[in-house]
Design an enzyme around this catalytic site. Structure first.
Site, PDB file in Angstrom:
ATOM      1  N   ALA A   1       0.837  -1.205   0.000  1.00 30.86           N
ATOM      2  CA  ALA A   1       0.000   0.000   0.000  1.00 30.86           C
ATOM      3  C   ALA A   1       0.869   1.251   0.000  1.00 30.86           C
ATOM      4  O   ALA A   1       2.096   1.151  -0.110  1.00 30.86           O
ATOM      5  CB  ALA A   1      -0.900  -0.019   1.231  1.00 30.86           C
ATOM      6  N   ASN A   2       0.273   2.410   0.104  1.00 31.70           N
ATOM      7  CA  ASN A   2       1.051   3.650   0.251  1.00 31.70           C
ATOM      8  C   ASN A   2       0.330   4.593   1.217  1.00 31.70           C
ATOM      9  O   ASN A   2      -0.744   4.274   1.710  1.00 31.70           O
ATOM     10  CB  ASN A   2       1.308   4.288  -1.120  1.00 31.70           C
ATOM     11  CG  ASN A   2       0.029   4.624  -1.840  1.00 31.70           C
ATOM     12  OD1 ASN A   2      -0.804   5.362  -1.331  1.00 31.70           O
ATOM     13  ND2 ASN A   2      -0.156   4.040  -3.026  1.00 31.70           N
ATOM     14  N   HIS A   3       0.948   5.747   1.468  1.00 33.47           N
ATOM     15  CA  HIS A   3       0.446   6.627   2.523  1.00 33.47           C
ATOM     16  C   HIS A   3      -0.650   7.591   2.085  1.00 33.47           C
ATOM     17  O   HIS A   3      -1.043   8.442   2.866  1.00 33.47           O
ATOM     18  CB  HIS A   3       1.606   7.476   3.078  1.00 33.47           C
ATOM     19  CG  HIS A   3       2.613   6.688   3.841  1.00 33.47           C
ATOM     20  ND1 HIS A   3       2.263   5.922   4.925  1.00 33.47           N
ATOM     21  CD2 HIS A   3       3.948   6.545   3.694  1.00 33.47           C
ATOM     22  CE1 HIS A   3       3.346   5.339   5.406  1.00 33.47           C
ATOM     23  NE2 HIS A   3       4.388   5.694   4.663  1.00 33.47           N
ATOM     24  N   SER A   4      -1.113   7.503   0.863  1.00 35.82           N
ATOM     25  CA  SER A   4      -2.099   8.485   0.417  1.00 35.82           C
ATOM     26  C   SER A   4      -3.356   8.432   1.292  1.00 35.82           C
ATOM     27  O   SER A   4      -3.894   7.360   1.556  1.00 35.82           O
ATOM     28  CB  SER A   4      -2.478   8.205  -1.040  1.00 35.82           C
ATOM     29  OG  SER A   4      -3.523   9.053  -1.414  1.00 35.82           O
TER      30      SER A   4
ATOM     31  N   ALA B   1      -2.936   7.899  -5.698  1.00 38.61           N
ATOM     32  CA  ALA B   1      -1.561   7.395  -5.715  1.00 38.61           C
ATOM     33  C   ALA B   1      -1.647   5.926  -6.109  1.00 38.61           C
ATOM     34  O   ALA B   1      -1.944   5.053  -5.279  1.00 38.61           O
ATOM     35  CB  ALA B   1      -0.925   7.553  -4.342  1.00 38.61           C
TER      36      ALA B   1
END
Ligand code: C5P
Length: 406
Positions: free
Chosen positions: A211-214, A278
């Protein structure tokens, strides 16, 4: 401050439901957002919540007496709702809804509703039996047919102790509907705007993801701002913890491939696409069916394959179909911000790219952005809230859409 609410004159009609206490939250939030809120109440409502409470929150006189209202049609700024931008009746009892449907005017709220020509938003609150009664159904339909916007009550706990439909809708949902109603006829009216937001999650196995931090905040602010300017909005959300906004089409697409399908399926009649999501560039080559065990080894090698680049797919589709559409992309970069953003602007054939330096960009409330237009200027913006930046981006789109394509 919310642009579409700023300096708007909203009349808040409060009627005699136990949910009347929630009118304080509505009055406060609308006032804080920049609106001038004039409260009119029925006598019954004044037994649930005092006019003084609402007066203190709005800093304006509250009207409870229809005789005073009729005898002196200029009470403060309230002339029976004349000059109002919107009348919001919240909570609206079954009794008040019946009066509004019939055009009765024997209390301050129904008299105001009959006199004003401002758009009417109604947020009912009542016991389930009353909400489901054929008389209420007919009255609600009648009001909706006349153009009133009805914020359906939620299902849940009711004051009687029972559970069912009849709870006043969440205040944020009511305010969303007020914003959307005020925004009708804005500079994006008649336009369709597709916005993606949030991060993506690519599964490794049934319990783990890449995943990512968006946070999704930027994309949601863009979608809300577009709605408030009158656009028909489709919001395609990846991973986010944010509340689903009202007044737009909402889809979820957690994986890049799902997001690609959702975008390509939504843009066929769109005037603009804003890719604020993102999107993961890579995903695990296969999502294991069973949970990956740590076993005895100290390392784990995961093979990744490239995800489709959605904006490049959109570019190919536009070249094929000659569909005229404004496309906005984002570039979150750790280095060479402007050069990288400019390269993406060209490669993905964007009209505008919003360049953000990482780490400020994810989850923060202020944005440090550079807006780069294709064949146009580059603007380094001062630190802006996401809402302010959204207004800038939508302002660019509105202006471009007003300029006929050569
Ligand atoms: O190439 P990069 O991922 O940095 O470009 C960022 C922009 O491209 C963003 O607008 C993002 O939403 C979009 N993007 C995309 N498909 C991907 C990756 C990013 O459309 N697979």
């Amino acid at each position: 401050m919310i642009r579409v609410l700023k300096d708007k004159h909203i009349v808040l009609g409060v009627t005699g439901s136990i949910a009347a206490f929630k009118a304080a939250g509505l009055a406060s939030q609308l006032t804080q957002a920049g609106a001038n809120v004039d409260v009119v109440m029925t006598r019954e409502a004044a037994q649930f919540i005092t006019p003084l409470t609402l007066e203190s929150l709005t800093h304006r006189p509250v009207v409870t007496d229809v005789m005073a209202l009729l005898a002196n049609s200029e009470i403060g700024h309230v002339a029976l709702g004349r000059g109002a931008d919107l009348l919001l009746v919240a909570p609206a009892t079954a009794h008040t809804i019946a009066k509004l449907a019939l055009g009765l005017a024997d209390d301050a709220v129904s008299a105001t509703a009959l006199d004003t020509r401002a758009p009417l938003v109604i947020a009912p609150a009542m016991e389930t039996g009353m909400w489901e009664h054929a008389a209420t159904r007919e009255n609600v339909q009648k009001l909706a047919a006349r153009g009133a916007v009805v914020v359906e009550p939620d299902v849940g706990h009711l004051a009687s102790g029972a559970s069912g439909q009849g709870r006043l809708a969440e205040l944020d949902d009511i305010i969303d509907v007020v914003r959307a109603t005020l925004g009708r006829g804005g500079d994006l009216a008649g336009r369709k705007i597709v916005v993606t937001a949030g991060g993506t999650q690519e599964p490794m196995d049934p319990v783990r993801v890449i995943a990512n931090h968006s946070s999704g905040k930027m994309g949601f602010a863009l979608a809300e701002c577009a709605r408030d300017r009158g656009a028909r909005v489709t919001l395609i959300a990846g991973t986010t913890a944010l509340r689903t906004p009202r007044g737009m089409e909402f889809m979820t697409a957690k994986q890049a491939c799902e997001m690609q399908d959702a975008v390509l399926g939504s843009i066929t009649d769109a005037d603009a696409l804003i890719m604020a999501a993102a999107v993961a560039d890579f995903r695990p080559a296969r999502a294991e069916e069973q949970k990956i065990k740590k076993g005895d080894t100290d390392t784990l090698t995961l093979q990744l394959v490239k995800n489709p680049d959605i904006l490049r797919q959109v570019k190919a589709w536009r070249e094929q179909t000659h569909h005229a559409m404004i496309v906005v992309g984002f570039a979150a970069e750790t280095q060479d911000l402007v050069a990288n953003a400019q390269a993406k602007l060209q490669a993905k054939q964007l009209d505008l790219i919003v360049a953000n330096p990482v780490p400020q960009s994810f989850g923060s409330d202020k944005e440090q952005a550079i807006l780069i237009e294709r064949g146009g200027p580059m603007r380094e913006m001062p630190p802006l809230t996401k809402e302010e930046l959204a207004e800038e981006i939508l302002g660019f789109i509105a202006k471009r859409l007003q300029t006929p394509l050569l």
